[in-house]
Structures are given as C-alpha cells and as structure tokens.
Design a protein around this motif. Structure first.
Motif, PDB file in Angstrom:
ATOM      1  N   ALA A 223     -11.189  -0.972  -0.744  1.00 18.30           N
ATOM      2  CA  ALA A 223     -12.237   0.036  -0.937  1.00 18.30           C
ATOM      3  C   ALA A 223     -11.779   1.363  -0.360  1.00 18.30           C
ATOM      4  CB  ALA A 223     -13.545  -0.414  -0.286  1.00 18.30           C
ATOM      5  N   GLY A 224     -10.577   1.783  -0.734  1.00 22.71           N
ATOM      6  CA  GLY A 224     -10.059   3.069  -0.280  1.00 22.71           C
ATOM      7  C   GLY A 224     -10.214   4.121  -1.363  1.00 22.71           C
ATOM      8  N   TYR A 225      -9.465   5.214  -1.202  1.00 26.38           N
ATOM      9  CA  TYR A 225      -9.494   6.276  -2.203  1.00 26.38           C
ATOM     10  C   TYR A 225      -8.124   6.948  -2.182  1.00 26.38           C
ATOM     11  CZ  TYR A 225     -11.604   9.681  -5.337  1.00 26.38           C
ATOM     12  OH  TYR A 225     -11.907  10.441  -6.438  1.00 26.38           O
ATOM     13  N   PRO A 226      -7.553   7.256  -3.356  1.00 27.00           N
ATOM     14  CA  PRO A 226      -6.168   7.740  -3.383  1.00 27.00           C
ATOM     15  C   PRO A 226      -5.983   9.218  -3.086  1.00 27.00           C
ATOM     16  CG  PRO A 226      -7.008   7.514  -5.609  1.00 27.00           C
ATOM     17  CD  PRO A 226      -8.073   6.977  -4.708  1.00 27.00           C
ATOM     18  N   LEU A 227      -7.077   9.968  -2.949  1.00 25.15           N
ATOM     19  CA  LEU A 227      -6.997  11.394  -2.640  1.00 25.15           C
ATOM     20  C   LEU A 227      -7.815  11.688  -1.390  1.00 25.15           C
ATOM     21  CD1 LEU A 227      -7.490  12.766  -6.271  1.00 25.15           C
ATOM     22  CD2 LEU A 227      -5.339  12.737  -4.990  1.00 25.15           C
ATOM     23  N   GLN A 228      -7.564  12.826  -0.758  1.00 24.55           N
ATOM     24  CA  GLN A 228      -8.292  13.162   0.457  1.00 24.55           C
ATOM     25  C   GLN A 228      -9.731  13.569   0.180  1.00 24.55           C
ATOM     26  OE1 GLN A 228      -5.592  16.112   2.209  1.00 24.55           O
ATOM     27  NE2 GLN A 228      -4.871  14.573   3.662  1.00 24.55           N
TER      28      GLN A 228
ATOM     29  N   GLY B  41       0.382  19.313  -5.582  1.00 24.16           N
ATOM     30  CA  GLY B  41       0.676  19.335  -4.149  1.00 24.16           C
ATOM     31  C   GLY B  41      -0.343  18.612  -3.303  1.00 24.16           C
ATOM     32  N   SER B  42      -1.471  18.181  -3.902  1.00 22.44           N
ATOM     33  CA  SER B  42      -2.487  17.444  -3.141  1.00 22.44           C
ATOM     34  C   SER B  42      -1.912  16.128  -2.634  1.00 22.44           C
ATOM     35  CB  SER B  42      -3.703  17.157  -4.020  1.00 22.44           C
ATOM     36  OG  SER B  42      -4.290  18.342  -4.492  1.00 22.44           O
ATOM     37  N   SER B  43      -2.321  15.729  -1.446  1.00 22.68           N
ATOM     38  CA  SER B  43      -1.828  14.479  -0.857  1.00 22.68           C
ATOM     39  C   SER B  43      -2.370  13.269  -1.607  1.00 22.68           C
ATOM     40  CB  SER B  43      -2.240  14.392   0.611  1.00 22.68           C
ATOM     41  OG  SER B  43      -1.633  15.423   1.366  1.00 22.68           O
ATOM     42  N   VAL B  44      -1.487  12.311  -1.868  1.00 23.75           N
ATOM     43  CA  VAL B  44      -1.864  11.043  -2.490  1.00 23.75           C
ATOM     44  C   VAL B  44      -1.672   9.952  -1.442  1.00 23.75           C
ATOM     45  CG1 VAL B  44      -1.323   9.367  -4.296  1.00 23.75           C
ATOM     46  CG2 VAL B  44      -1.202  11.824  -4.782  1.00 23.75           C
ATOM     47  N   GLN B  45      -2.698   9.145  -1.217  1.00 25.14           N
ATOM     48  CA  GLN B  45      -2.646   8.187  -0.129  1.00 25.14           C
ATOM     49  C   GLN B  45      -2.953   6.768  -0.601  1.00 25.14           C
ATOM     50  OE1 GLN B  45      -5.390  10.534   2.128  1.00 25.14           O
ATOM     51  NE2 GLN B  45      -7.193   9.386   1.444  1.00 25.14           N
TER      52      GLN B  45
ATOM     53  N   GLN C 102       8.892  -0.396   2.240  1.00 22.69           N
ATOM     54  CA  GLN C 102       8.120   0.178   3.343  1.00 22.69           C
ATOM     55  C   GLN C 102       6.708  -0.390   3.377  1.00 22.69           C
ATOM     56  OE1 GLN C 102       8.253   4.470   3.408  1.00 22.69           O
ATOM     57  NE2 GLN C 102       6.384   4.648   4.629  1.00 22.69           N
ATOM     58  N   LYS C 103       6.194  -0.673   4.572  1.00 21.06           N
ATOM     59  CA  LYS C 103       4.818  -1.122   4.756  1.00 21.06           C
ATOM     60  C   LYS C 103       3.921   0.101   4.945  1.00 21.06           C
ATOM     61  CE  LYS C 103       6.018  -5.526   5.034  1.00 21.06           C
ATOM     62  NZ  LYS C 103       5.646  -6.531   4.006  1.00 21.06           N
ATOM     63  N   VAL C 104       2.753   0.081   4.308  1.00 22.81           N
ATOM     64  CA  VAL C 104       1.816   1.186   4.453  1.00 22.81           C
ATOM     65  C   VAL C 104       0.432   0.649   4.785  1.00 22.81           C
ATOM     66  CG1 VAL C 104       3.048   2.747   2.904  1.00 22.81           C
ATOM     67  CG2 VAL C 104       1.346   1.182   1.968  1.00 22.81           C
ATOM     68  N   ASN C 105      -0.379   1.512   5.394  1.00 24.49           N
ATOM     69  CA  ASN C 105      -1.762   1.200   5.694  1.00 24.49           C
ATOM     70  C   ASN C 105      -2.677   2.087   4.868  1.00 24.49           C
ATOM     71  OD1 ASN C 105      -1.327  -0.781   7.794  1.00 24.49           O
ATOM     72  ND2 ASN C 105      -0.642   0.922   9.094  1.00 24.49           N
ATOM     73  N   GLU C 106      -3.949   1.757   4.835  1.00 23.38           N
ATOM     74  CA  GLU C 106      -4.897   2.590   4.104  1.00 23.38           C
ATOM     75  C   GLU C 106      -4.843   4.020   4.629  1.00 23.38           C
ATOM     76  OE1 GLU C 106      -9.715   3.166   3.472  1.00 23.38           O
ATOM     77  OE2 GLU C 106      -8.944   1.203   4.093  1.00 23.38           O
ATOM     78  N   GLY C 107      -4.733   4.991   3.708  1.00 27.40           N
ATOM     79  CA  GLY C 107      -4.708   6.388   4.086  1.00 27.40           C
ATOM     80  C   GLY C 107      -3.325   6.961   4.317  1.00 27.40           C
ATOM     81  N   ASP C 108      -2.288   6.116   4.340  1.00 29.28           N
ATOM     82  CA  ASP C 108      -0.931   6.628   4.541  1.00 29.28           C
ATOM     83  C   ASP C 108      -0.486   7.473   3.343  1.00 29.28           C
ATOM     84  OD1 ASP C 108      -0.769   5.421   6.979  1.00 29.28           O
ATOM     85  OD2 ASP C 108       0.676   3.872   6.386  1.00 29.28           O
ATOM     86  N   LEU C 109       0.295   8.509   3.615  1.00 26.10           N
ATOM     87  CA  LEU C 109       0.776   9.413   2.561  1.00 26.10           C
ATOM     88  C   LEU C 109       1.833   8.726   1.707  1.00 26.10           C
ATOM     89  CD1 LEU C 109       0.790  12.339   1.404  1.00 26.10           C
ATOM     90  CD2 LEU C 109       2.654  12.813   3.011  1.00 26.10           C
TER      91      LEU C 109
END
Length: 291
Positions: free
Chosen positions: A158-163, A196-200, A244-251
């Motif tokens: 239940a995340g979101y890919p943009l800020q 250029g917007s961050s994708v997470q 690479q391992k990532v967590n929710e919100g990582d760039l």
C-alpha cells in the motif's frame, strides 16, 4: 482451412528469425510496453545427428507436443537428420481466427487471459493468425527473475511510487486510441509528473531489472514477497542496481520520457504484476496504491 494447411501457411511465412510483415503489419500501432509478437519470434532448427524430438524440445525449453503441433512432418515423434523444425518462443499452438472475432472471444474459447493473449501477440488489432500460449508462459520473459516460491508469504502493498499524489493520464485495462479508434490493452497506469520527479519503491523488495528495455524505456522492476512485482518505466535516471534490496519509499530513479510514452506529457508508467502459471501477469495497480 484445415489445421495442417494452416501450419504449412505459417511455415511458409516464417523466415530465419520471424514472420514477414504480412503478419506484423500492426506492430507500429502496438500499445506501449508490448513485446515483439510471438509469431515474429519463431526460429528454425536443423536436426543434427543424434538429436531426438525430446532433446530438441528440452534445448528450447518446450514440450515435444508443441514441436509436433508446429511441425506436421514429425507427428510420429521421429525427426530426420537435416530436416528443419519451426521453433516457437513458448509452448503453445497457432490458430486461424474467424472474421469478426475479438481477443476476448479467442481468450474465452481457449481459456487464456485476454490481456495475456493480447500482449503475447504484440497488441495487434487485426486478428488473423494467432499464437495461443499453453503452460508456463509470459509476454515478459525477458525478465530473468524467477517467480516467488509457492510457500512465500503474501505481502500487503500500500505504497505510492511518487512523492505526491498524481493525476492518471491513462488508466489500466482496455483503452480506445483517440487518434484511430483502435482498442488496445494498457498493462499499467500512467501518472502525470514533471521530468526529474523522484520515483520510489511502493514496498520492500529486491531489484531484478534496472536498464533500458524497448518501449518501457529506462525500466526498474522490483520483486516483492508473495509473488508480487512492481514496474517503473520511462525513467530519466535509474538510481538502483540489480540485486539491491529496497524498502518502501526508497529512491529508484526519476521521471523521464524514455521509450515510447503516451503522447508528449511526462509521466511514470507504473505496473503491478503477480506470479501465476502464465508467468508475470498484469494486475490493476489501483488496488495496490495508497489513496
């Protein structure tokens, strides 16, 4: 047209690698992120001394039944040294579609997901000769990651890919191209965002793909537990690497216009896929995103 004749027609059209443009005339109108049609990915194999139908099938990760269906001359299960076999990219068979039938009609008849069938055949609009997948096959087999183990635990994503929450430029599912009226299947959602917007990352997982990939452009794919996968396409820059391992919100990267995004408005093409007996199949991303 009888089935053997249909196969002879197919064999006459298959080149060293792929079919003539008579079966691929709609590729220029394919929906974004669609793979090369299965019919354009056939190969020829010349039988060498000591080879058997079973050994050739194993070499190409196919079943002997698939090779028999594609090559009427080996219906007795025997191959002849020096003869040529048509090798499809996946297990399956070829059918001729009656005039007026839709992808949904064909999918219902052969009990295959309509969206998967559409993608495997290159998102083409006019149906004539169609490849029907059978068994473990996916239009996304360029991804080398294996499906999650059957005993892995589901994950609540239940995340979101943009800020910031973004407007949807193009929704998931069957869409109508406003410029020509053609129907196509859109395997994700396009979220409007400035270049250029961050994708997470929307959830914890492992990077399994991070490079240029056809009409996806710069693409990052994250495998999550429970047989779930998220995809982030048309990126300007990629900020992660495979393994690479990532967590929710990582760039993961930044929004761009690489590949063939819809129109000329910068956006993130975002997909969710789940592992099944048909490989990684597209799901509606809205059910996985935070409101």
């Amino acid at each position: 047209m009888t089935f053997p004749y249909r196969l002879l027609l197919l064999c006459s059209l298959v080149g060293t690698v792929g079919l003539s443009t008579s079966l691929n005339s709609n590729s220029a109108h394919a929906a974004p992120s669609c793979p090369t049609p299965a019919l354009s990915r056939f190969q020829r194999h010349q039988v060498n001394r000591g080879e058997t139908l079973e050994s050739i099938a194993q070499r190409y990760n196919l079943t002997p039944a698939t090779l028999i269906n594609m090559n009427p001359a080996v219906r007795n299960g025997k191959v002849t040294v020096g003869s040529e076999l048509q090798i499809p990219p996946y297990d399956g068979f070829v059918v001729e579609v009656s005039s007026g039938q839709t992808w949904r009609d064909v999918a219902k008849k052969y009990q295959v997901r309509a969206d998967t069938l559409f993608e495997i055949n290159g998102c083409q609009q006019n149906l004539s000769i169609v490849f029907i997948p059978d068994g473990s096959v996916s239009p996304s087999r360029f991804i080398t990651a294996s499906p999650a183990p059957a005993d892995s635990q589901p994950i609540s994503i239940a995340g979101y890919p943009l800020q910031k929450m973004a407007s949807v430029l193009l929704a998931y599912g069957w869409q109508i191209n406003p410029s020509n009226g053609e129907v196509f299947f859109h395997s994700g959602i396009d979220l409007l965002a400035p270049v250029g917007s961050s994708v997470q990352a929307i959830a914890p997982g492992t990077i399994v793909f991070a490079e240029q990939q056809g009409t996806y452009g710069q693409l990052v794919i994250v495998n999550h537990s429970g047989g779930i996968q998220s995809r982030y396409a048309h990126l300007e820059e990629i900020k992660v690497s495979v393994g690479q391992k990532v967590n929710e919100g990582d760039l993961l990267g930044t929004v761009g216009t690489t590949g063939e995004p819809t129109g000329n408005r910068s956006h993130l093409h975002f997909e969710m896929r789940s592992s099944s007996d048909l490989g990684w199949v597209a799901e509606d991303p809205q059910g996985y995103l935070k409101r």
